[in-house]
Design a protein around this motif. Structure first.
Motif, PDB file in Angstrom:
ATOM      1  N   ASP A 208      -3.035   3.144  -4.388  1.00  0.00           N
ATOM      2  CA  ASP A 208      -4.407   2.739  -4.730  1.00  0.00           C
ATOM      3  C   ASP A 208      -4.821   1.457  -4.018  1.00  0.00           C
TER       4      ASP A 208
ATOM      5  N   THR B 116      -5.117   0.045  -1.118  1.00  0.00           N
ATOM      6  CA  THR B 116      -5.140   0.445   0.286  1.00  0.00           C
ATOM      7  C   THR B 116      -5.285  -0.759   1.216  1.00  0.00           C
TER       8      THR B 116
ATOM      9  N   GLY C 245      -9.010  -1.705  -1.126  1.00  0.00           N
ATOM     10  CA  GLY C 245      -7.676  -2.084  -1.554  1.00  0.00           C
ATOM     11  C   GLY C 245      -7.582  -3.573  -1.830  1.00  0.00           C
TER      12      GLY C 245
ATOM     13  N   SER D  50       0.821  -1.210   0.000  1.00  0.00           N
ATOM     14  CA  SER D  50       0.000   0.000   0.000  1.00  0.00           C
ATOM     15  C   SER D  50       0.856   1.262   0.000  1.00  0.00           C
TER      16      SER D  50
ATOM     17  N   ARG E 113      -8.992  -4.343  -5.161  1.00  0.00           N
ATOM     18  CA  ARG E 113      -8.023  -4.044  -6.229  1.00  0.00           C
ATOM     19  C   ARG E 113      -6.919  -5.099  -6.251  1.00  0.00           C
TER      20      ARG E 113
END
Lengths: 815, 815
Positions: free
Chosen positions: B107, B109, B114, B102, B117
């Motif tokens: 991005d 997170t 996060g 992170s 992602r």
């Protein structure tokens, strides 16, 4: 004769042979006249340029002489693989002593005149190399680039159940990665149906200018090292501090006898009918299997050479690596020392007065083909053509429908795999498939319906397709796989290696050296042809979208095309049927390296078998069904001689798909545009006929690619390779190549072509940009915008959904 | 916390960390939504394309979690080298858990968003690769092409005396040649001034579709294998047949503690001042040195994954290699099994309600740069520019005499070696020289006036230049040398590798992969620059006349130019001073691969240092002193803008010599002919500026090479490479290239150029043939006959006498 009965007669003969070979090795490095030292040594008998490597020679000849004794006593067919670099003088000396050299090179007679030629030609302009090379009788391994001797030995032993392959490995070579993993060749050799490899590690202590690792580790560790690799090491050491060579002869003879006895026990036990059921049964780790032997022979580097030169130690140090005495022509002390050195072998006992080898050596000379330098195995074996089953039953049925559409799809390598299974079946002892754990990944798994992977180690219940006698060999080493295949081919059998395209670069240098072997062997009159080395490269650059950038590299072709045109061939079959026809062709060739790049994924099957045969035969050609030249009218007729507006050329399966899709976009959206589609399946067609025998004559090239129309060439590899090949062609200035421009990542198949500007939209846009006036025509700007948008949207879709959009994946050819 | 005090608290935390990393690894392979399983698993949370490799992940995370414990307890800086292929999901998961991910990718997170992602981006278009790649925090080794992990680890440990480099090696990778020889890295690591490498071999039993060799040999043999390589193996095995992972945690923790204690003992004992005199003393084989530890970790492939799928075994078999459950979107049973699998890790214990890592993991998270994913060493280290001593004192004095003749000679690499010695001296802990036993052969032996070769094994009295703390590393493995250098560079230090030109092909694929690393790293914003990888290739194709055809191959350049233009540079310095200036330049660069090809033999020194600086700066240029443009009169003046009749271009030392000799023949024998000599030292100047940043602008190219005059280009490598680079140039159609056309043998230097039609007479004849009307002029036919005769006679002389005639060897430049 046996060493066991206490007689030392044979060892006296061994010593004489060894001295003779050493004498001739020194002679080759230094002399260009008076090879029998009839007079005191004169400066003008010395070569002006002293080249060659003495250091490794004495141990090589020691092994040769002792193997001769074993062969004479036991009659065992033996191949000698010479690993140490620059060991040429020893191998040539021994080949001359056993008579082979004079049989193969009639000029180099078994007399003083022949001896003069023999010593003079070594490392001399117009002469012979300093390694065991194609020019060296009995060799299947070049000592120039180190690392491949033991894998060559293992390849030679496969399917030669009575053969012993003795492989001398230098302690320098043993540090290379390829050699280091070659010890595991013993995991694949089936004692029932394969021969034996007897590795002999010569620890002479030094490479060029450094000590070697294996010579400096404690002996207990050395034993662990070889036992850890599954061998039973037999240690022999001697020759240091002036020790009598006869002591080494005795212990080395005993070591060889022990090793051979052990090999025979392994063979006998494995071949005993009662144990046959082990062949497929699960094998557990605690079964007792006799370890194969290997010998560690520790001797001084440059043994029997000058102990000191100008007060500095030489024998037993790295200073013995090359030419121990320099400047001999101009340095009387060195000249005298050389003469003493040569006479220390007592040449008068070793040669008859006419220069022929002394009769004392006769007892050590095996008969005929049992002479290692005359071994048939090392000269193409008893090569028989492969039995090639019919490919027709495997062909994909491609029947264009009424509109001319071709809608069949197939995975090319999978289809080929079906035929390969039949090839394996039809050639049960003369064909092998090698791969670095990628046979199934490259979709050739149909072969496992017929055979298994060779595997001598323990198995467990969940294993699949392992057997002691499998015809497929897989280890995760491109080096070991290629090296074993080379050894198999050079001894006259057939095979194929399959690997991922990107990782074939791992064996670039092995490719180079095998090509150089074939290039050189072509100039050696007595060398018989050998089956070609064929690569099937799949999981190629365009379909490694999922594995990412490290797996995306089509550059092997750039390495391949540098080699001599008589040796290299590059094929890019576009679909299943062209792959079948291509493989049928390459399996019939000799003395070539064939590189075939083909896809494994489901792809359109464009050509019927009949069309594929014609296309592969020609190597390239118009695919009129994909362009506009079938249509008549405004467009050119096939035979009208009217040039098209643009040529869309392609080579490789993915570029061909994109090209045909681009042609379809253009056919459908740019009426009246005359498009020709040309597919290239034999890459060397692009080169000039005077550069490559496959090169297309200029007038045919011009007829196909035109003399002045734009050519948009969608290429499988790096674009500049097409320019490199085609730069002399009339229309070269108009050839615009798209290919892999080193843009890659983990993404979708279509995004890969997009990233590299090879996608259908980009190709169609290239046409719009390249034809004068076309962009200005009504609607063309809108069309260009539309195509730009389509490629952008395809990427956006993939980045959102993780896969290509259906308008890409569902695309089908239509007319 | 220690495992020794019997507390199992830390092992509970280790287990939690391991479960969290496993959960996230599975998540990355399968999920694109609901990463915390807040609902029952839905098909639309599953990626449409399931890509990734589960099999290797659990063991990688096990090691990571345990190393965290060790780091937290002992504070030992540790680098984690991930060898197994496709181990990306595990490494990324661990980097996210320790917070590094992170920090580097804001991005992604440390919360549910996060996490979403994180799982989605893996092996997803626009996302991240499936290997430990440049995008992976803490990585210096790409898991795409296997074989290089351990050599990278050894390179990283050099000159980092407090560092432990833990290197996980897959049993697949262990079969590769490069890895097999890497075990010998321990022969070079000085326990006084270098860090430690801790190899951890993960025997999970399988590669893609086959068992592995090391997993199937008996355990006693495995121990012998590692003891034979000089290690003390520590065996840990578990996780089979549902065994409680806590048992493995306990034994693996103990193994790590043992290994670390052993490393500390080795360090302490070596660094004890009383033993310092060992450093240079002869070391005998029977001295007792504690063996460095290594760990064998035997666990099931895909441990904790599905034991069976559709009734077939998966965990512990090769079926666990990639994606154990397929078609999950459409197969409700598989979907349910995946959910059970994910929930088996008890995610509710591992993540807080906002998705951040649970506080139970805090105790295992090292602080700051001690987190392995945040290790400074793996991101350019504390790179400092090399201290570069003045080259001027080493320059060859070149003072053209009154007639403009340049008669100095020098061996280029030998001169460079003198400066290299000063570089070594000026950078005593940050610069290393690597070579496969060719440092002295390539004439860099001056470095041994300053330092020695690193060597930890026993020594004997006749050894030269060996010491435990030598700055030069030599093993007879191009792979090991390049790999150790890569590891050294990627951790922010400087170095050089020197090898024979032909044999650099052995590491083609390593070059490719390092280039791809640099290409990818350039796109990773947080990656800091690293010193360039520089090759000094000598003993090149034209001066391997004595070693023969296997040693003659200039094709590496063809491999190099395929890589991205931002990364690759190719230099062909022509003499000693241009080599000095070139090396001074390349040693200052970052993030590049510099390939420098230079001769070692005595050759003319053409340029003064000042001229060399200007020439290397420009990369190519006119050498008016060699042509006719200095002379005025009929010939064009330098600045007159009048084009010459012919351009003689050259690149490489031998082609330059032949070109200048050809120009001299023409100047002396064809009066009035206007000749321009152009030398190219920076090969990429030939390419278009839009293809390569060094590319010469077209107008300058045209001014130099003319737009329409014949150019006879004498090139170091394969001729088509020049066409490949220059095909877009205006005058390309008139460029006629001579170079190596794969004709070689054991012969003399002049015969090598003769064989390949690169000799001075051939070049001069090329001019006669290429200038319209010249052949018809008076005397020209006789001149042509004379030159044809001269080259034939030169060969005849060499074949008779074994060396080139004096009219070749004594040739000197004159005006």
């Amino acid at each position: 004769m046996s060493t066991e009965d206490g007689s030392s007669d044979s060892l006296e003969a061994v010593d004489a042979w060894w001295r003779a070979a050493n004498y001739l090795s020194v002679g080759q490095i230094y002399l260009m006249g008076d090879p029998l030292l009839r007079e005191s040594l004169q400066p003008d008998s010395i070569k002006p340029r002293l080249l060659g490597h003495w250091g490794t020679s004495p141990a090589l000849s020691l092994v040769y002489a002792h193997l001769n004794r074993l062969i004479v006593e036991k009659g065992v067919p033996t191949v000698y693989v010479c690993g140490p670099g620059h060991g040429g003088p020893a191998m040539v000396a021994n080949a001359w002593l056993d008579g082979t050299y004079s049989e193969l090179f009639p000029d180099v007679t078994l007399d003083e005149a022949g001896l003069r030629r023999l010593v003079r030609q070594f490392s001399f302009p117009g002469g012979i190399p300093s390694h065991a090379a194609p020019e060296t009788p009995g060799s299947i391994n070049e000592g120039g680039e180190l690392g491949y001797s033991l894998m060559h030995a293992y390849g030679a032993a496969l399917d030669n159940p009575g053969l012993v392959v003795a492989c001398v490995i230098g302690d320098g070579e043993a540090e290379t990665g390829p050699l280091a993993t070659s010890w595991w060749g013993n995991a694949f050799l089936d004692p029932r149906s394969d021969g034996a490899v007897l590795p002999i590690l010569n620890l002479n202590g030094y490479k060029i200018a450094n000590p070697t690792i294996l010579s400096r580790i404690p002996e207990t560790q050395l034993v662990e090292f070889f036992r850890g690799h599954g061998y039973e090491p037999i240690l022999v050491s001697g020759g240091f501090d002036g020790e009598d060579p006869m002591l080494v002869h005795r212990s080395f003879a005993r070591a060889l006898d022990d090793a051979y006895d052990r090999i025979c026990r392994i063979w006998t036990s494995a071949r005993d009918a009662e144990t046959l059921d082990d062949r497929t049964a699960d094998r557990t780790a605690d079964r007792t299997v006799e370890r194969p032997p290997m010998i560690v022979l520790r001797t001084p580097k440059g043994w029997t050479g000058p102990a000191e030169v100008d007060g500095a130690p030489v024998e037993g140090t790295f200073h013995a690596h090359q030419v121990p005495l320099s400047g001999v022509r101009d340095n009387p002390d060195h000249l005298a020392q050389l003469e003493r050195w040569l006479r220390s072998y007592r040449p008068e006992e070793l040669f008859e007065s006419d220069g022929s080898p002394s009769a004392v050596l006769d007892a050590l000379r095996p008969v005929g083909g049992l002479r290692m330098s005359a071994s048939l195995h090392t000269n193409g074996g008893t090569v028989e053509p492969l039995v090639l089953p019919d490919i027709a039953p495997h062909a994909v049925a491609v029947d264009p429908d009424g509109d001319g559409a071709r809608t069949e799809t197939a995975g090319a390598t999978g289809v080929f795999g079906g035929w390969l299974r039949d090839v394996v079946a039809a050639n049960p002892t003369t064909f092998r498939l090698f791969g670095p754990d990628e046979v199934a990944s490259n979709r050739l798994q149909a072969v496992f319906e017929e055979t298994d992977r060779a595997w001598q180690l323990p198995t467990v219940a969940t294993d699949e397709h392992l057997a002691t006698d499998g015809r497929v060999i897989e280890a995760l080493s491109e080096h070991l796989m290629q090296g074993m295949l080379e050894g198999y081919l050079l001894t006259g059998r057939h095979g194929l290696i399959t690997t991922y395209e990107a990782f074939v670069h791992i064996v670039d240098s092995m490719f180079n050296q095998h090509a150089k072997w074939l290039e050189s062997a072509a100039g050696v009159p007595w060398r018989k042809p050998v089956p070609s080395l064929t690569y099937l490269l799949s999981s190629h650059v365009w379909r490694q979208d999922h594995n990412g950038f490290s797996h995306q590299d089509p550059g092997f072709l750039n390495v391949v095309v540098n080699k001599q045109a008589d040796v290299v061939r590059v094929y890019l079959p576009t679909d299943a049927n062209t792959l079948l026809v291509t493989m049928e062709h390459v399996f019939r060739t000799e003395d070539r390296i064939n590189v075939v790049v083909a896809g494994k994924q489901e792809q359109p099957a464009w050509l019927s078998l009949e069309e594929a045969r014609a296309h592969v035969d020609a190597g390239l050609g118009r695919w009129d069904w994909a362009g506009t030249e079938l249509d008549g009218g405004d467009a050119a007729d096939s035979d009208s001689g009217v040039d098209p507006d643009v040529v869309l050329a392609c080579a490789g399966d993915v570029p061909t798909l994109e090209t045909i899709a681009a042609a379809q976009l253009l056919r459908q959206r740019v009426p009246g545009l005359r498009i020709r589609v040309v597919n290239v399946s034999d890459l060397m067609k692009l080169q000039d006929p005077d550069q490559h025998p496959h090169g297309l004559p200029d007038e045919e090239f011009d007829a196909l690619f035109t003399r002045d129309r734009p050519v948009i060439f969608a290429f499988h590899g790096y674009p500049t390779l097409v320019h490199q090949l085609a730069y002399r062609r009339t229309n070269h200035g108009n050839i615009h190549v798209r290919g892999f421009v080193e843009k890659g990542t983990t993404t979708t198949p279509f995004d890969m072509v997009h990233l590299n500007d090879l996608d259908r939209y980009r190709l169609a846009l290239d046409v719009l940009h390249r034809i004068p006036g076309l962009e200005g025509k009504p609607g063309m700007r809108r069309l260009a915008d539309e195509w730009h948008l389509a490629r952008t949207e395809a990427r956006a879709y993939a980045y959102e959904h993780g896969e290509d959009p259906s308008w890409i994946t569902d695309w089908r050819f239509e007319r």
